[in-house]
Motif scaffolding. Structure first.
Motif, PDB file in Angstrom:
ATOM      1  N   THR A   1       0.824  -1.197   0.000  1.00 24.01           N
ATOM      2  CA  THR A   1       0.000   0.000   0.000  1.00 24.01           C
ATOM      3  C   THR A   1       0.866   1.257   0.000  1.00 24.01           C
ATOM      4  N   ALA A   2       0.449   2.247  -0.766  1.00 21.32           N
ATOM      5  CA  ALA A   2       1.142   3.525  -0.810  1.00 21.32           C
ATOM      6  C   ALA A   2       0.112   4.635  -0.912  1.00 21.32           C
ATOM      7  N   GLN A   3       0.520   5.816  -0.545  1.00 23.42           N
ATOM      8  CA  GLN A   3      -0.341   6.978  -0.701  1.00 23.42           C
ATOM      9  C   GLN A   3      -0.127   7.579  -2.086  1.00 23.42           C
ATOM     10  N   THR A   4      -1.065   8.358  -2.523  1.00 21.08           N
ATOM     11  CA  THR A   4      -0.914   9.068  -3.795  1.00 21.08           C
ATOM     12  C   THR A   4       0.379   9.880  -3.790  1.00 21.08           C
ATOM     13  N   GLY A   5       1.141   9.704  -4.859  1.00 24.10           N
ATOM     14  CA  GLY A   5       2.422  10.376  -4.959  1.00 24.10           C
ATOM     15  C   GLY A   5       3.576   9.581  -4.408  1.00 24.10           C
ATOM     16  N   GLY A   6       3.276   8.478  -3.757  1.00 25.98           N
ATOM     17  CA  GLY A   6       4.303   7.645  -3.155  1.00 25.98           C
ATOM     18  C   GLY A   6       4.967   6.715  -4.150  1.00 25.98           C
ATOM     19  N   SER A   7       5.807   5.843  -3.611  1.00 33.87           N
ATOM     20  CA  SER A   7       6.584   4.921  -4.446  1.00 33.87           C
ATOM     21  C   SER A   7       6.513   3.502  -3.895  1.00 33.87           C
ATOM     22  N   LEU A   8       6.605   2.575  -4.805  1.00 27.93           N
ATOM     23  CA  LEU A   8       6.738   1.160  -4.473  1.00 27.93           C
ATOM     24  C   LEU A   8       7.659   0.524  -5.498  1.00 27.93           C
ATOM     25  N   ARG A   9       8.250  -0.590  -5.110  1.00 28.75           N
ATOM     26  CA  ARG A   9       9.121  -1.319  -6.030  1.00 28.75           C
ATOM     27  C   ARG A   9       8.712  -2.777  -6.056  1.00 28.75           C
ATOM     28  N   LEU A  10       8.538  -3.289  -7.263  1.00 33.45           N
ATOM     29  CA  LEU A  10       8.217  -4.698  -7.469  1.00 33.45           C
ATOM     30  C   LEU A  10       9.448  -5.405  -8.018  1.00 33.45           C
ATOM     31  N   SER A  11       9.651  -6.629  -7.567  1.00 33.92           N
ATOM     32  CA  SER A  11      10.761  -7.430  -8.062  1.00 33.92           C
ATOM     33  C   SER A  11      10.250  -8.799  -8.470  1.00 33.92           C
ATOM     34  N   CYS A  12      10.901  -9.362  -9.470  1.00 36.78           N
ATOM     35  CA  CYS A  12      10.526 -10.689  -9.955  1.00 36.78           C
ATOM     36  C   CYS A  12      11.794 -11.431 -10.334  1.00 36.78           C
ATOM     37  N   ILE A  13      11.875 -12.674  -9.912  1.00 40.42           N
ATOM     38  CA  ILE A  13      13.012 -13.506 -10.289  1.00 40.42           C
ATOM     39  C   ILE A  13      12.505 -14.802 -10.895  1.00 40.42           C
TER      40      ILE A  13
ATOM     41  N   VAL B   1      -1.089  -4.151  -5.435  1.00 39.44           N
ATOM     42  CA  VAL B   1      -0.679  -2.769  -5.182  1.00 39.44           C
ATOM     43  C   VAL B   1      -1.942  -1.961  -4.952  1.00 39.44           C
ATOM     44  N   PHE B   2      -1.949  -1.243  -3.830  1.00 43.81           N
ATOM     45  CA  PHE B   2      -3.096  -0.396  -3.510  1.00 43.81           C
ATOM     46  C   PHE B   2      -2.595   1.011  -3.241  1.00 43.81           C
ATOM     47  N   VAL B   3      -3.192   1.966  -3.937  1.00 49.07           N
ATOM     48  CA  VAL B   3      -2.796   3.364  -3.775  1.00 49.07           C
ATOM     49  C   VAL B   3      -3.982   4.132  -3.218  1.00 49.07           C
ATOM     50  N   SER B   4      -3.776   4.703  -2.055  1.00 50.61           N
ATOM     51  CA  SER B   4      -4.861   5.440  -1.406  1.00 50.61           C
ATOM     52  C   SER B   4      -4.829   6.906  -1.815  1.00 50.61           C
ATOM     53  N   SER B   5      -5.997   7.472  -1.866  1.00 53.72           N
ATOM     54  CA  SER B   5      -6.103   8.878  -2.290  1.00 53.72           C
ATOM     55  C   SER B   5      -5.982   9.812  -1.101  1.00 53.72           C
TER      56      SER B   5
ATOM     57  N   ASP C   1      -3.529   3.365 -10.264  1.00 55.61           N
ATOM     58  CA  ASP C   1      -2.514   2.329 -10.380  1.00 55.61           C
ATOM     59  C   ASP C   1      -2.842   1.116  -9.521  1.00 55.61           C
ATOM     60  N   THR C   2      -3.875   1.227  -8.718  1.00 54.35           N
ATOM     61  CA  THR C   2      -4.291   0.109  -7.882  1.00 54.35           C
ATOM     62  C   THR C   2      -4.669  -1.076  -8.754  1.00 54.35           C
ATOM     63  N   ALA C   3      -4.030  -2.215  -8.510  1.00 54.31           N
ATOM     64  CA  ALA C   3      -4.252  -3.401  -9.329  1.00 54.31           C
ATOM     65  C   ALA C   3      -3.425  -4.551  -8.769  1.00 54.31           C
ATOM     66  N   VAL C   4      -3.685  -5.720  -9.301  1.00 52.77           N
ATOM     67  CA  VAL C   4      -2.781  -6.849  -9.076  1.00 52.77           C
ATOM     68  C   VAL C   4      -1.763  -6.815 -10.209  1.00 52.77           C
ATOM     69  N   TYR C   5      -0.501  -6.828  -9.845  1.00 49.80           N
ATOM     70  CA  TYR C   5       0.587  -6.760 -10.813  1.00 49.80           C
ATOM     71  C   TYR C   5       1.193  -8.146 -10.998  1.00 49.80           C
ATOM     72  N   TYR C   6       1.376  -8.513 -12.257  1.00 49.01           N
ATOM     73  CA  TYR C   6       1.891  -9.836 -12.597  1.00 49.01           C
ATOM     74  C   TYR C   6       3.208  -9.706 -13.361  1.00 49.01           C
ATOM     75  N   CYS C   7       4.156 -10.519 -12.963  1.00 51.54           N
ATOM     76  CA  CYS C   7       5.391 -10.647 -13.721  1.00 51.54           C
ATOM     77  C   CYS C   7       5.165 -11.659 -14.845  1.00 51.54           C
ATOM     78  N   ARG C   8       5.719 -11.375 -16.012  1.00 48.42           N
ATOM     79  CA  ARG C   8       5.546 -12.249 -17.170  1.00 48.42           C
ATOM     80  C   ARG C   8       6.891 -12.460 -17.852  1.00 48.42           C
TER      81      ARG C   8
END
Length: 121
Positions: free
Chosen positions: A11-23, A117-121, A89-96
């Motif tokens: 979860t992040a606030q509007t304007g915030g940052s997150l990082r996704l990683s996939c191996i 990923v959930f982005v709060s307003s 940008d709130t969604a389920v993110y999938y690595c492909r």
């Protein structure tokens, strides 16, 4: 057997940052393309960003300038740095992974399990 394992999100606030990683794990010889897709509630799956072996990078228009994809072909990893997050940008993110070659096998497409990923307003 090749598997895609995702981490990050949350979860992040509007304007915030997150990082996704996939191996991608397994006896991998090569992967043609790795990227990230997302699916928001009630919407179709859409490309967020991808990075094929050619070196070009593709972004959805909605994330250009905010998201950055990076790939390490030696480690078979792909990350997505998401800045300037918006509620949409709130969604389920999938690595492909596309075009996964192992010893004696070629797999067209593999997907990770998804990370929310959930982005709060």
């Amino acid at each position: 057997q090749v598997k895609l394992e995702e981490s990050g999100g949350g979860t992040a606030q509007t304007g915030g940052s997150l990082r996704l990683s996939c191996i991608a794990s397994g006896r991998i010889l090569s992967i043609t393309d790795m990227g990230w897709y997302r699916q928001a509630p009630g919407k179709e799956l859409e490309l967020v960003a991808s990075t094929p072996n050619s070196g070009e990078v593709n972004y959805a228009e909605s994330v250009k300038g905010r998201f950055t994809i990076s790939r390490d072909t030696a480690r078979n990893t792909v990350d997505l740095q998401m800045n300037g997050l918006k509620p949409e940008d709130t969604a389920v993110y999938y690595c492909r992974a596309h075009g996964v070659r192992t010893l004696g096998q070629w797999q067209n497409v593999l997907w990770g399990q998804g990370t929310q990923v959930f982005v709060s307003s």
